[in-house]
Motif scaffolding. Structure first.
Motif, PDB file in Angstrom:
ATOM      1  N   ALA A  62       9.098  -7.082  25.142  1.00  9.82           N
ATOM      2  CA  ALA A  62       7.901  -7.194  24.311  1.00  9.82           C
ATOM      3  C   ALA A  62       8.241  -6.732  22.911  1.00  9.82           C
ATOM      4  O   ALA A  62       9.118  -5.874  22.713  1.00  9.82           O
ATOM      5  CB  ALA A  62       6.761  -6.358  24.875  1.00  9.82           C
ATOM      6  N   ILE A  63       7.563  -7.298  21.928  1.00 10.35           N
ATOM      7  CA  ILE A  63       7.702  -6.867  20.547  1.00 10.35           C
ATOM      8  C   ILE A  63       6.318  -6.698  19.953  1.00 10.35           C
ATOM      9  O   ILE A  63       5.335  -7.242  20.446  1.00 10.35           O
ATOM     10  CB  ILE A  63       8.523  -7.858  19.699  1.00 10.35           C
ATOM     11  CG1 ILE A  63       7.820  -9.229  19.623  1.00 10.35           C
ATOM     12  CG2 ILE A  63       9.938  -8.014  20.243  1.00 10.35           C
ATOM     13  CD1 ILE A  63       8.500 -10.206  18.671  1.00 10.35           C
ATOM     14  N   GLY A  64       6.268  -5.924  18.886  1.00  9.55           N
ATOM     15  CA  GLY A  64       5.022  -5.767  18.149  1.00  9.55           C
ATOM     16  C   GLY A  64       5.221  -6.248  16.719  1.00  9.55           C
ATOM     17  O   GLY A  64       6.302  -6.702  16.342  1.00  9.55           O
ATOM     18  N   THR A  65       4.184  -6.144  15.911  1.00 11.89           N
ATOM     19  CA  THR A  65       4.297  -6.413  14.484  1.00 11.89           C
ATOM     20  C   THR A  65       4.137  -5.096  13.737  1.00 11.89           C
ATOM     21  O   THR A  65       3.587  -4.129  14.264  1.00 11.89           O
ATOM     22  CB  THR A  65       3.245  -7.420  14.002  1.00 11.89           C
ATOM     23  OG1 THR A  65       1.927  -6.858  14.171  1.00 11.89           O
ATOM     24  CG2 THR A  65       3.337  -8.722  14.784  1.00 11.89           C
ATOM     25  N   THR A  66       4.630  -5.066  12.517  1.00 12.07           N
ATOM     26  CA  THR A  66       4.496  -3.879  11.679  1.00 12.07           C
ATOM     27  C   THR A  66       3.619  -4.202  10.481  1.00 12.07           C
ATOM     28  O   THR A  66       3.922  -5.124   9.711  1.00 12.07           O
ATOM     29  CB  THR A  66       5.863  -3.358  11.190  1.00 12.07           C
ATOM     30  OG1 THR A  66       5.671  -2.501  10.054  1.00 12.07           O
ATOM     31  CG2 THR A  66       6.804  -4.472  10.807  1.00 12.07           C
ATOM     32  N   SER A  67       2.552  -3.459  10.308  1.00 10.58           N
ATOM     33  CA  SER A  67       1.635  -3.752   9.206  1.00 10.58           C
ATOM     34  C   SER A  67       2.297  -3.504   7.858  1.00 10.58           C
ATOM     35  O   SER A  67       2.049  -4.235   6.896  1.00 10.58           O
ATOM     36  CB  SER A  67       0.350  -2.936   9.341  1.00 10.58           C
ATOM     37  OG  SER A  67       0.606  -1.543   9.227  1.00 10.58           O
ATOM     38  N   LEU A  68       3.144  -2.475   7.761  1.00  6.18           N
ATOM     39  CA  LEU A  68       3.839  -2.242   6.491  1.00  6.18           C
ATOM     40  C   LEU A  68       4.759  -3.413   6.167  1.00  6.18           C
ATOM     41  O   LEU A  68       4.808  -3.889   5.029  1.00  6.18           O
ATOM     42  CB  LEU A  68       4.658  -0.951   6.548  1.00  6.18           C
ATOM     43  CG  LEU A  68       5.504  -0.681   5.299  1.00  6.18           C
ATOM     44  CD1 LEU A  68       4.635  -0.473   4.073  1.00  6.18           C
ATOM     45  CD2 LEU A  68       6.440   0.491   5.494  1.00  6.18           C
ATOM     46  N   GLY A  69       5.498  -3.888   7.161  1.00  5.63           N
ATOM     47  CA  GLY A  69       6.390  -5.018   6.930  1.00  5.63           C
ATOM     48  C   GLY A  69       5.646  -6.255   6.479  1.00  5.63           C
ATOM     49  O   GLY A  69       6.082  -6.960   5.556  1.00  5.63           O
ATOM     50  N   VAL A  70       4.515  -6.537   7.128  1.00  8.38           N
ATOM     51  CA  VAL A  70       3.714  -7.703   6.756  1.00  8.38           C
ATOM     52  C   VAL A  70       3.182  -7.541   5.329  1.00  8.38           C
ATOM     53  O   VAL A  70       3.269  -8.457   4.500  1.00  8.38           O
ATOM     54  CB  VAL A  70       2.554  -7.905   7.741  1.00  8.38           C
ATOM     55  CG1 VAL A  70       1.633  -9.022   7.264  1.00  8.38           C
ATOM     56  CG2 VAL A  70       3.084  -8.221   9.132  1.00  8.38           C
ATOM     57  N   ALA A  71       2.650  -6.360   5.030  1.00  7.29           N
ATOM     58  CA  ALA A  71       2.076  -6.132   3.705  1.00  7.29           C
ATOM     59  C   ALA A  71       3.148  -6.189   2.621  1.00  7.29           C
ATOM     60  O   ALA A  71       2.997  -6.887   1.606  1.00  7.29           O
ATOM     61  CB  ALA A  71       1.369  -4.785   3.677  1.00  7.29           C
ATOM     62  N   ALA A  72       4.260  -5.470   2.826  1.00  7.40           N
ATOM     63  CA  ALA A  72       5.302  -5.410   1.806  1.00  7.40           C
ATOM     64  C   ALA A  72       5.927  -6.777   1.573  1.00  7.40           C
ATOM     65  O   ALA A  72       6.263  -7.130   0.436  1.00  7.40           O
ATOM     66  CB  ALA A  72       6.369  -4.399   2.214  1.00  7.40           C
TER      67      ALA A  72
END
Length: 260
Positions: free
Chosen positions: A35-45
């Motif tokens: 399983a993997i997740g997303t990173t909000s900082l990565g998406v925003a940056a």
């Protein structure tokens, strides 16, 4: 109980790496992560935006749709839900569920400096579970992350309300003390998720303390930026270039493989 729920009840804690685009997700899936997740900082940056300000709703949905076809399970960081309206938050959760996500994160931090009213946060969680009951809702509290009531007692008081509202798991980033980890894990009837940061005990110790999931958050994104700058500097300064990096053809295969 679905496959994503099952991963939170295994003998070894689930290590959940967080992707910020399709390539990073495909590489993690190819590495064998269930399983993997997303990173909000990565998406925003990646979009030239600050994290935690509720400005990345559409990029988050687009990333969920991109990653959902990968041969692994997916959970999506919805920050604080991008709205204070329970119906709107529930609608967003339903959208990512329809895209193929197995879970979401929903946090009670607000504007990187305050905590939501736990009653109002519970309403958001309950609305999500009513609209998308199949989603694994990981209820995050930022007591330790923001340094507000960073003790087991106040943290558990929030988490108990979130679990009562329907949360399937709980996330307490920033908690590092073995005593606090044990107290939180033992005090809430849901799998405990922590964040991989310097000072966190090793995985085997976390398992013994009752932790069931370890997320990397923005760590991989930040490490990738660091590595990229180091390579660029090596080219500029005549340094040694790394030899063990994926080749062009390998990245092409990741991007073009079935399900990616």
């Amino acid at each position: 109980m679905n496959a994503f729920h099952d991963l939170h009840h295994a003998a070894t804690p689930l290590v959940l790496p967080n992707a910020w685009d399709h390539a990073s997700g495909a590489a993690l899936a190819a590495a064998g992560f269930a399983a993997i997740g997303t990173t909000s900082l990565g998406v925003a940056a990646a979009h030239g935006l600050a994290d935690g300000e509720g400005r990345t709703r559409e990029p988050t949905i687009a990333l969920a749709r991109s990653l959902a076809s990968l041969p692994c399970l997916l959970t999506v960081d919805l920050e604080a839900g991008f709205s204070d309206d329970p119906a709107e938050v529930a609608g967003l959760a339903a959208t990512v569920a329809e895209a193929g996500a197995a879970g979401i994160n929903l946090e009670d931090g607000r504007d990187n400096r305050a905590l939501a009213d736990p009653g109002r946060q519970s309403e958001l969680i309950a609305a999500v579970k009513q609209r998308a009951p199949e989603l694994f809702v990981n209820a995050r509290t930022d007591t330790y992350w923001l340094g507000i009531d960073a003790r087991p007692g106040p943290t558990l008081a929030r988490l108990e309300r979130y679990v009562a509202a329907g949360a399937d798991g709980v996330f307490v980033p920033g908690v590092l003390s073995p005593g606090d980890l044990r107290a939180v894990a033992a005090g809430v009837p849901a799998p405990l998720n922590v964040l991989a940061v310097p000072g966190l005990p090793p995985l085997a110790d976390l398992a013994a303390l009752g932790v069931r999931r370890v997320s990397t958050g923005s760590l991989l994104f930040r490490a990738a930026l660091h590595a990229a700058v180091e390579v660029a500097e090596a080219v500029r300064d005549g340094g040694q270039l790394p030899r063990e990096v994926p080749g062009y053809a390998e990245i092409q295969r990741l991007s073009a493989s079935p399900g990616s």
